[in-house]
Design a protein around this motif. Sequence first.
Motif, PDB file in Angstrom:
ATOM      1  N   PHE A 287      75.334  30.033  20.830  1.00  0.00           N
ATOM      2  CA  PHE A 287      76.305  29.132  21.448  1.00  0.00           C
ATOM      3  C   PHE A 287      75.632  28.015  22.234  1.00  0.00           C
ATOM      4  CE2 PHE A 287      78.737  32.966  20.676  1.00  0.00           C
ATOM      5  CZ  PHE A 287      79.922  32.458  20.155  1.00  0.00           C
ATOM      6  N   VAL A 288      74.388  28.217  22.631  1.00  0.00           N
ATOM      7  CA  VAL A 288      73.672  27.172  23.372  1.00  0.00           C
ATOM      8  C   VAL A 288      72.553  26.569  22.536  1.00  0.00           C
ATOM      9  CG1 VAL A 288      74.209  28.188  25.603  1.00  0.00           C
ATOM     10  CG2 VAL A 288      72.096  28.842  24.450  1.00  0.00           C
TER      11      VAL A 288
ATOM     12  N   SER B 107      79.186  45.249  21.883  1.00  0.00           N
ATOM     13  CA  SER B 107      78.729  43.867  21.810  1.00  0.00           C
ATOM     14  C   SER B 107      77.264  43.836  21.422  1.00  0.00           C
ATOM     15  CB  SER B 107      78.939  43.161  23.157  1.00  0.00           C
ATOM     16  OG  SER B 107      78.191  43.811  24.177  1.00  0.00           O
ATOM     17  N   ASN B 108      76.745  42.628  21.229  1.00  0.00           N
ATOM     18  CA  ASN B 108      75.348  42.431  20.847  1.00  0.00           C
ATOM     19  C   ASN B 108      74.526  41.951  22.035  1.00  0.00           C
ATOM     20  OD1 ASN B 108      76.406  43.040  18.376  1.00  0.00           O
ATOM     21  ND2 ASN B 108      76.036  41.032  17.457  1.00  0.00           N
ATOM     22  N   ALA B 109      73.243  42.206  21.981  1.00  0.00           N
ATOM     23  CA  ALA B 109      72.372  41.930  23.128  1.00  0.00           C
ATOM     24  C   ALA B 109      72.169  40.452  23.411  1.00  0.00           C
ATOM     25  CB  ALA B 109      71.014  42.605  22.918  1.00  0.00           C
TER      26      ALA B 109
ATOM     27  N   LEU C 254      76.083  34.029  29.391  1.00  0.00           N
ATOM     28  CA  LEU C 254      77.225  33.971  28.488  1.00  0.00           C
ATOM     29  C   LEU C 254      77.392  35.291  27.735  1.00  0.00           C
ATOM     30  CD1 LEU C 254      76.948  30.390  26.937  1.00  0.00           C
ATOM     31  CD2 LEU C 254      78.546  31.186  28.677  1.00  0.00           C
ATOM     32  N   THR C 255      76.260  35.886  27.354  1.00  0.00           N
ATOM     33  CA  THR C 255      76.299  37.166  26.646  1.00  0.00           C
ATOM     34  C   THR C 255      77.021  38.212  27.475  1.00  0.00           C
ATOM     35  OG1 THR C 255      74.251  36.744  25.409  1.00  0.00           O
ATOM     36  CG2 THR C 255      74.877  39.054  25.750  1.00  0.00           C
TER      37      THR C 255
ATOM     38  N   PHE D  68      81.091  38.626  26.652  1.00  0.00           N
ATOM     39  CA  PHE D  68      81.117  39.657  25.619  1.00  0.00           C
ATOM     40  C   PHE D  68      80.851  41.065  26.162  1.00  0.00           C
ATOM     41  CE2 PHE D  68      79.998  35.672  23.533  1.00  0.00           C
ATOM     42  CZ  PHE D  68      80.888  35.650  22.460  1.00  0.00           C
ATOM     43  N   GLN D  69      79.686  41.233  26.752  1.00  0.00           N
ATOM     44  CA  GLN D  69      79.256  42.576  27.147  1.00  0.00           C
ATOM     45  C   GLN D  69      80.121  43.167  28.259  1.00  0.00           C
ATOM     46  OE1 GLN D  69      75.005  42.923  27.690  1.00  0.00           O
ATOM     47  NE2 GLN D  69      75.252  44.507  29.235  1.00  0.00           N
ATOM     48  N   CYS D  70      80.299  42.425  29.332  1.00  0.00           N
ATOM     49  CA  CYS D  70      81.061  42.951  30.473  1.00  0.00           C
ATOM     50  C   CYS D  70      82.553  43.112  30.178  1.00  0.00           C
ATOM     51  CB  CYS D  70      80.829  42.071  31.705  1.00  0.00           C
ATOM     52  SG  CYS D  70      79.110  42.088  32.281  1.00  0.00           S
TER      53      CYS D  70
END
Length: 308
Positions: free
Chosen positions: A118-119, A110-112, A167-168, A172-174
Amino acid sequence: MSVDALIKNPPDPVPFHAAIMESGVAAMMAVSAGSDWKALVNATKCQNTNELECVRAIPAKRLKEIIERNMLTFSPIPDGITWPKNSYTSRLNSTHDSSEIARVPLLIGSNADEGQTFVAGQNATVARALLSEILGNNSTLLQAVLKQYPLGTPGIKTERDRVAKILTELAFQCPSQRVANESSSAGIDTWLYYFNATFPNANPLFGSGAFHSAEVDLVFGTYKQDGATKAQKDLSQLMQKTWADFAKNPSAGPGWETVPQVGVFGDGPKTEGDGVTQGLFQTVDAEEIDWRCQLYEALYEALDAGKQ
């Protein structure tokens, strides 16, 4: 997410020998499956009529405005046939002798700053409301999550930054880390990557950092040439080679150790100055970037059980 769906509900025989999943897993689709259609119906005041016929009669431009303003995304609905319902069970129960999923080497990451775009344009109140809805309007969970993302810490200057960071990691990341761990536990060779680079000629919004899809142009070499830095060109070549080497010989891996090691592309967006990424690649332990993922375990388990 489409790649993940093919892994968990593969054609027979399986027509691929490896998989690369960038910024998304199928399990998160259950969060909003079906709800965005209901939101659109309500916003168009079509709930008391033939819904489909009513919505179809509305001009496309008006529908586009409603969808964008309400940040609606029409996700597949897990039906257990074309879209798998319980990815967690099918992945963990997979063995070399018996498996519902495609047991192929996996590169996932994923990306950082996935959540930034999105916000974008949302004020703090709207951003917080979006977060609350995603967390199932669970006020206890919301407060526990906010406590772990205090304002004033690196990359979290404003309330919108905070929601974007949550949200990241949440969406996505987790989930990427979780799928990687599940796959590894099932004996599938799995590698994690983390994209954390930004360049002056590839920033759609000020402060968007390594936003959702920022890695795509580098992976395919289609980034904007005008104003491209040497580091940008070098990173693109490195990522293209990494992806291609993995596709040609998946069992050899992309060039670093399997999970819990993470291959990090870029040295991170700068909060001051010109925002030029200088570093190209390093490896870290997953705990260095995924330490907050335990916050969302209960939410993910509810998704696995079809309760969310």
